[in-house]
Enzyme design. Structure first.
Site, PDB file in Angstrom:
ATOM      1  N   ARG A  84      -0.463   7.172 -13.703  1.00 29.83           N
ATOM      2  CA  ARG A  84      -1.181   6.366 -12.696  1.00 29.83           C
ATOM      3  C   ARG A  84      -2.655   6.382 -13.097  1.00 29.83           C
ATOM      4  NH1 ARG A  84      -0.489   6.536  -6.243  1.00 29.83           N
ATOM      5  NH2 ARG A  84       1.290   5.330  -6.957  1.00 29.83           N
ATOM      6  N   HIS A 113       1.843  -2.707  -9.976  1.00 26.60           N
ATOM      7  CA  HIS A 113       2.639  -1.551  -9.520  1.00 26.60           C
ATOM      8  C   HIS A 113       4.124  -1.915  -9.675  1.00 26.60           C
ATOM      9  CE1 HIS A 113       3.515   2.180  -7.765  1.00 26.60           C
ATOM     10  NE2 HIS A 113       3.076   2.018  -6.528  1.00 26.60           N
ATOM     11  N   CYS A 172       4.635  -0.803   0.955  1.00 27.96           N
ATOM     12  CA  CYS A 172       4.868   0.225  -0.069  1.00 27.96           C
ATOM     13  C   CYS A 172       4.522   1.619   0.415  1.00 27.96           C
ATOM     14  CB  CYS A 172       4.088  -0.122  -1.335  1.00 27.96           C
ATOM     15  SG  CYS A 172       2.296  -0.075  -1.107  1.00 27.96           S
ATOM     16  N   ARG A 189      12.403   4.122  -4.285  1.00 27.41           N
ATOM     17  CA  ARG A 189      11.571   4.439  -5.446  1.00 27.41           C
ATOM     18  C   ARG A 189      12.341   5.382  -6.381  1.00 27.41           C
ATOM     19  NH1 ARG A 189       6.049   4.033  -5.138  1.00 27.41           N
ATOM     20  NH2 ARG A 189       6.206   4.473  -7.373  1.00 27.41           N
ATOM     21  N   GLN A 193       7.058   0.073  -7.962  1.00 32.68           N
ATOM     22  CA  GLN A 193       7.155  -0.206  -6.530  1.00 32.68           C
ATOM     23  C   GLN A 193       7.995  -1.456  -6.281  1.00 32.68           C
ATOM     24  OE1 GLN A 193       5.662   1.543  -3.799  1.00 32.68           O
ATOM     25  NE2 GLN A 193       7.155   0.248  -2.775  1.00 32.68           N
ATOM     26  N   ASP A 238       0.240  -4.486   2.870  1.00 32.33           N
ATOM     27  CA  ASP A 238      -0.242  -3.304   2.155  1.00 32.33           C
ATOM     28  C   ASP A 238      -1.608  -2.953   2.734  1.00 32.33           C
ATOM     29  OD1 ASP A 238      -0.573  -1.230   0.353  1.00 32.33           O
ATOM     30  OD2 ASP A 238      -0.715  -2.488  -1.430  1.00 32.33           O
TER      31      ASP A 238
HETATM   32  N1   CP Z   1       3.794   3.550  -2.753  1.00 32.90           N
HETATM   33  C1   CP Z   1       3.253   4.467  -3.559  1.00 32.90           C
HETATM   34  O1   CP Z   1       3.094   4.292  -4.775  1.00 32.90           O
HETATM   35  O2   CP Z   1       2.916   5.640  -2.917  1.00 32.90           O
HETATM   36  P1   CP Z   1       2.062   6.827  -3.520  1.00 32.90           P
HETATM   37  O3   CP Z   1       0.661   6.313  -3.710  1.00 32.90           O
HETATM   38  O4   CP Z   1       2.126   7.916  -2.472  1.00 32.90           O
HETATM   39  O5   CP Z   1       2.656   7.261  -4.832  1.00 32.90           O
HETATM   40  N1  NVA Z   2      -2.405  -1.212  -3.120  1.00 36.47           N
HETATM   41  C1  NVA Z   2      -2.346   0.215  -2.916  1.00 36.47           C
HETATM   42  C2  NVA Z   2      -0.981   0.723  -3.223  1.00 36.47           C
HETATM   43  C3  NVA Z   2      -0.793   2.187  -2.998  1.00 36.47           C
HETATM   44  C4  NVA Z   2       0.569   2.676  -3.365  1.00 36.47           C
HETATM   45  C5  NVA Z   2      -3.394   0.900  -3.772  1.00 36.47           C
HETATM   46  O1  NVA Z   2      -3.561   0.489  -4.922  1.00 36.47           O
HETATM   47  O2  NVA Z   2      -4.055   1.831  -3.298  1.00 36.47           O
END
Ligand code: CP
Ligand code: NVA
Length: 316
Positions: free
Chosen positions: A114, A141, A271, A299, A144, A232
């Site tokens: 990430r 993502h 998500c 997931r 997701q 989101d």
């Molecule tokens: N939806 C998602 O990716 O959650 P986290 O940020 O907790 O991994």
């Molecule tokens: N759009 C959000 C998703 C988190 C899982 C972010 O990037 O923070």
């Protein structure tokens, strides 16, 4: 967003973005996810596709679902995981991302990362000789949205020909949804304030790939008659203009009134993590149309199938 999925020796593959996968590959991963989910309590010996393999997980940003579901998924497939934060290894600072990729490739069989900067994800993938999996960037993502499509199809059947509606900010999750819409042949209606509309490169990508992407300002217009309403957080990781976003996005809250406009056939997905009372109300998140916890569970199953695919395996 990745222009290609890169090349790796053998039958191994990176998982960087949905837009560079074929429809057949996405369908194969989804089918595998359904199978591995159905036999979670009694897996076949052949399901241990990661036996003898270790996967490095690097988190430059916080995570709960991605970290936990990958870690558990890797163990359930017979593999081992080792996790570090970007801070601990001073990712991109102590050495180049390319050198980190080269060294890690000597230790582990795969890298899940990430990292906000999508170009750095690509740099990692281009220099790794083991599969790299995108666990979220500022741009996309894909893990997701694989889980999201799996969830949609569990509740509503084949997504082809259906309509999903995105309400709020245009962000990383939306981009992966748009890429999925082109590959899986469904309509995506997107309501955002003008200032937070999808960027030109995404709109152009959608045009080139014949996605049925419909952009609008009015959330009511976006959700009416839809099969799925998506929301989101208004402020994503790395966003620095929280106050401005809150002001712009206030009219885009998904609440009971908006779900009524959508209709009873619509499911609600998010998500997570959610900011209750901002982009979505408690009534919707905890209401009968919400499938957010199935989505979070999925997931795990989707990523197990993605991992198998990355090593040229599948769950038959
Ligand atoms: N939806 C998602 O990716 O959650 P986290 O940020 O907790 O991994
Ligand atoms: N759009 C959000 C998703 C988190 C899982 C972010 O990037 O923070």
């Amino acid at each position: 967003m990745a222009r290609t999925n890169g090349t790796l020796p053998g039958n191994r593959r990176h998982f960087l973005d949905l837009g560079v996968l074929s429809t057949g590959e996405i369908r194969k991963i989804l089918d595998g996810a359904r199978r591995i989910k159905a036999r979670r309590k009694a897996p076949l010996a052949s399901d241990k596709v990661l036996a003898g393999k270790s996967i490095a997980m690097i988190f430059e940003q916080p995570s709960m679902r991605t970290r936990m579901s990958f870690d558990i998924g890797i163990r359930e497939l017979g593999g081992e995981s080792v996790m570090v934060t970007g801070k601990e290894i001073e990712l991109g600072e102590r050495e180049s991302i390319a050198d980190t990729a080269r060294v890690l490739s000597r230790y582990v069989d795969g890298i899940m990362i990430r990292i906000l900067n999508h170009a750095q994800l690509i740099e990692l993938a281009e220099n790794a000789t083991v599969p790299v999996l995108n666990g979220l960037t500022k741009t996309s993502h894909p893990c997701q949205v694989m889980a999201d499509v799996l969830t949609f199809e569990e509740h509503r059947g084949d997504i082809a020909g259906r309509t999903v509606s995105w309400v709020g900010d245009s962000n990383n999750v939306l981009r992966s949804w748009v890429e999925a819409s082109a590959k899986l042949d469904f309509t995506i209606k997107v309501a955002t304030p003008e200032e937070l509309a999808p960027p030109a490169d995404l709109v152009n990508w959608a045009k080139t790939h014949k996605a049925d992407l419909r952009l609008m300002r009015d959330p009511h217009e976006a959700v009416e008659g839809s099969d799925c309403v998506l929301a989101d957080a208004w402020v994503s990781m790395g966003d620095k203009d929280g106050k401005r976003r809150h002001n712009l996005l206030k009219p885009y809250q998904v609440n009971e009134r908006l779900m009524k406009v959508a209709g009873p056939q619509a499911i609600f997905m998010h998500c997570l993590p959610a900011k209750r009372g901002e982009e979505v109300t408690d009534e919707v998140l905890d209401g009968p149309q919400s499938v957010v916890f199935d989505e979070a569970e999925n997931r795990l199953h989707a990523q197990k199938s993605i991992l198998a695919w990355a090593y040229g395996e599948s769950f038959a």
